[in-house]
Structures are given as structure tokens and as C-alpha cells.
Design an enzyme around this catalytic site. Structure first.
Site: not given
Ligand SMILES: Cc1ncc(COP(=O)(O)O)c(C=O)c1O
Length: 391
Positions: A71-72, A180, A200, A202, A238, A326
Site C-alpha cells: 500500500g505504501t 482500509q 494492499s 494483507h 519483475t 505503524c
Molecule cells: C490507510 C493505510 N494506508 C497505507 C498503509 C500501508 O500499507 P502497507 O502496509 O501495504 O504498506 C496502511 C497500513 O497500515 C494503511 O492502514
């Protein structure tokens, strides 16, 4: 000990079907999807299948899905990539909400270092941004807006269709971080009217280290990653074929189960919330009751240090989180609760309970049964004054 996991907004356990698919791809579909031979084409077929499932989850066209490493990474490619493409026109102002995840907040800080003006959009005490605030923040040089679909700490859902329409009137690109909400609420990128949307795997029972960015056809992006032409040049490198195939299965299953699973989680969450608020004095829910994702509640415990409560619950076999996972490990108050204007005794004492597939009524009963005693004990160990006597 029979442990209870209530931290699904941090991550979810991959489902059995996801694990099977990931294993099968690692064993049998190991080719490089860019290779033209049989092995490559099998891997490419695995990507195509996953792309179709992910697109269905988002109401999108499969050709507009870009697989990412998280997601990041999706947030980074969207914001840095759009900024790079927009810079030439000289409109270098970006607006994001004050309650975004660090993946967005720190990315706009990086944009600020290369000359972008940034505005953090405030939220009210309910944890929701308003269209009027966005209108006030927009300026002639605003070219990019990013507002998350639902907040990871409190679960509140933002009025994305409304704010995206305002950005569009202003000819600004609109990105939403839907990490989310994907798999939790129906998403239709066209109805939302956004230009880019990040998810994302996971967070919806897929593997870690894989995500997707949806980019509306026609949006210009200059990817921050340079390299090969994978993902139409938007995410060189890849592809993580096994992880992506796992995300495809997770997306397919999330969509199939959404209409039955989400009301079930909402009922469990509401019960947990009301049991805590009635049985434990000095507690308050943070953020509005609705609109919220079904699995999340965030509660402040007066005269308690959140970390101590988290550890005490962990000793009882119950996993929760303080604000955002986080940023745990630091004793910083939650930036989300601070942005909502809550006083220190609410921003530092909050616990997030985020429910998921394995949770049952018995889990909720067990948590609600142990909490009053744990809280009493912790309060008796501290000599903090009551909130009402503080300034
Ligand atoms: C709202 C939100 N954006 C982005 C992320 C980041 O996702 P990833 O863990 O896949 O980098 C998170 C993860 O906690 C999230 O809750």
C-alpha cells in the site's frame, strides 16, 4: 492459550485459499511473466487472472490495475508519479487530509522538500473531512488532492464521491488511499469519481508485500521507479507473481463474502463497543458511529496509559493496538485523534480494536469480561488525576 486477534487493521492472516494459491504458484508457475515461452506465459496468465479479480473488487477495468509491492508503494507511485507529471504546468500545491496514513503524510513532506506547497485538511471531532473545508483549501495552483477512503485508526469513512467531485471541478487530480476499505465496503471507482486508488492485499486476507494502484485511463503518471516496462512502465520490476495471485484469490473471496461478513462484524463490533462503554467507567468512543468500516472501534480509557493496557491484554492472550500500529513503540499521541481536536487524555489513552474473520461472540465476551478488572488494576497503580480536574 487460546489467543484472540483483534488487530486486523494492522494485518490479517492469509486465508487457507490464499496460502494454497501462493504455494501452487511458487511450485508450478515460477516463470517470469515477461518471458515469451510457456513458463513465462503461465506466470502471465496467473497475473491476468488476479488482475481480473482485483478489478472486480474495485469496479474497475483490469487494464487500469497496476500491481505494487505494498500500500505504501501504491501511495508513493500515485502521489510522486502524479506530482512529477504535473510539475511542468507549474501548479505545485497538494492538499491531503490531516488524518492520512504516514505513507501519504511522509510522501507529501517529500514533495514539500522539492518545492510543493502542501495543505493538511482539518477534520472535525467526528473524524470526517468536509467538502467546504476542501473548497477553502483549493487555490489556483492546486493540482493534486489525496484523501483516504477510511481511516485506519478510527475506521471513519470519508465522503470521497463529494470531495473528488470538488477536486474535479477545480481540475485537480484526486487520489484516495483505500487500504482500509478494500474488501470491507463496496468500491466502485467510477461512482467515487477518483483518478487513482490504492489498496494492499494483507489487509483483506492476502499476502504481505503486495498491493495494487488503480489509475484511471488517461491519467498521466511519471513513475518514481525507473527500470523495465512491467505494469505498463508504472511499476518496474519483475512482478511478485505468487503474492499477486494470492491477492487475486483474496479479492475474489472478499467480494463474495462481503454482504454476509460485514454485517456480522458490525454486530460483533457494536456489542464489544457497548459492553466496554457500559462496563468500564471513563471510556469514550473516538469518531462517529457511522459511517464507519464494520470491523473497527477506537476507545479512549481515561487515566490509563494505552501501552500498559495493550500489554496487559496481551498477557491475557488478546491482541489489540494503540492508535496506529505503524507508530506504536513511540509514546506519541495519535495524530488522528489530535487532528480531531481531542484533549490529551483522549489522544494518548486510546486502544483500537479491529475485528476479522475468525472472531466470534465468545471472543467479545472474553474481552469484555477481563477489561473492567484490568483497567481497575492499572488505574489503582497510577495516581493520575481524573480527566475532569485537568486543564
Ligand atoms: C490507510 C493505510 N494506508 C497505507 C498503509 C500501508 O500499507 P502497507 O502496509 O501495504 O504498506 C496502511 C497500513 O497500515 C494503511 O492502514
Amino acid at each position: 492459550m487460546n489467543r484472540i486477534y483483534l488487530d486486523h487493521n494492522a494485518t490479517t492472516p492469509p486465508s487457507a485459499a490464499v496460502i494454497d494459491r501462493v504455494g501452487a504458484v511458487l511450485r508450478e508457475e515460477f516463470g517470469n511473466p515477461s518471458s515469451v515461452h510457456h513458463f513465462g506465459q503461465r506466470a502471465k496468465a496467473a497475473l491476468d487472472e488476479a488482475r481480473t479479480h482485483v478489478a472486480a473488487l474495485l469496479g474497475a477495468d483490469a487494464s487500469e490495475i497496476v500491481f505494487t509491492g505494498s500500500g505504501t508503494e501504491g501511495d508513493n507511485i500515485a502521489l510522486r508519479g502524479a506530482a512529477e507529471a504535473l510539475e511542468a504546468a507549474g501548479r505545485k500545491h497538494v492538499v491531503v487530509s490531516a488524518i492520512e496514513h504516514e505513507a501519504v503524510l511522509n510522501t507529501v513532506k517529500a514533495l514539500a522538500r522539492r518545492g510543493w506547497r502542501t495543505t493538511l485538511l482539518p477534520v472535525d471531532a467526528s473524524g470526517i473531512v468536509s467538502g467546504d473545508q476542501l473548497r477553502r483549501a483549493l487555490a489556483p495552483d492546486t493540482s493534486l488532492v489525496s484523501i483516504m477512503h477510511a481511516n485506519n485508526e478510527i475506521g471513519t469513512i470519508q465522503p470521497i464521491a463529494e470531495v473528488a467531485a470538488i477536486a474535479r471541478e477545480h481540475r485537480a487530480l484526486f487520489h484516495t488511499d483505500a487500504v482500509q476499505t478494500a474488501g470491507k465496503i463496496p468500491i466502485d471507482v467510477k461512482a467515487l469519481g477518483v483518478d487513482m486508488l490504492t489498496i494492499s492485499a494483507h489487509k483483506f486476507y492476502g499476502p504481505k508485500g503486495v498491493g495494487a494502484l488503480w489509475v484511471r485511463r488517461g491519467v498521466r503518471l511519471q513513475s518514481p521507479l525507473t527500470g523495465g516496462k512491467q505494469e505498463r512502465g508504472r511499476r518496474s520490476g519483475t512482478e511478485n507473481v505468487a503474492g499477486i495471485a494470492g491477492m487475486g484469490v483474496a479479492a475474489r473471496d472478499a467480494l463474495a463474502k462481503m454482504s454476509s461478513e460485514q454485517p456480522r462484524l458490525a454486530a460483533l463490533r457494536d456489542r464489544l463497543e457497548s459492553l466496554i462503554l457500559t462496563r468500564v467507567p471513563g471510556t469514550a468512543r473516538n469518531g462517529v458511529q457511522e459511517p464507519r468500516v464494520a470491523n473497527t472501534t477506537n476507545i479512549s480509557f481515561d487515566r490509563i496509559e494505552a501501552e500498559s493496557l495493550l500489554i496487559a491484554l496481551d498477557l491475557e492472550g488478546m491482541a489489540v493496538s494503540t492508535g496506529s500500529a505503524c507508530s506504536s513503540g513511540t509514546l506519541e499521541p495519535s495524530h488522528v485523534l489530535k487532528a480531531m481536536g481531542l484533549p490529551p487524555h483522549r489522544t494518548q489513552n486510546s486502544i483500537r480494536f479491529s475485528l476479522g474473520a475468525a472472531n466470534t461472540n465468545e471472543d467479545i465476551d472474553r474481552v469484555a469480561a477481563v477489561l473492567p478488572e484490568i483497567v481497575d488494576k492499572l488505574r489503582s497503580l497510577t495516581r493520575q488525576p481524573a480527566a475532569s480536574s485537568r486543564r
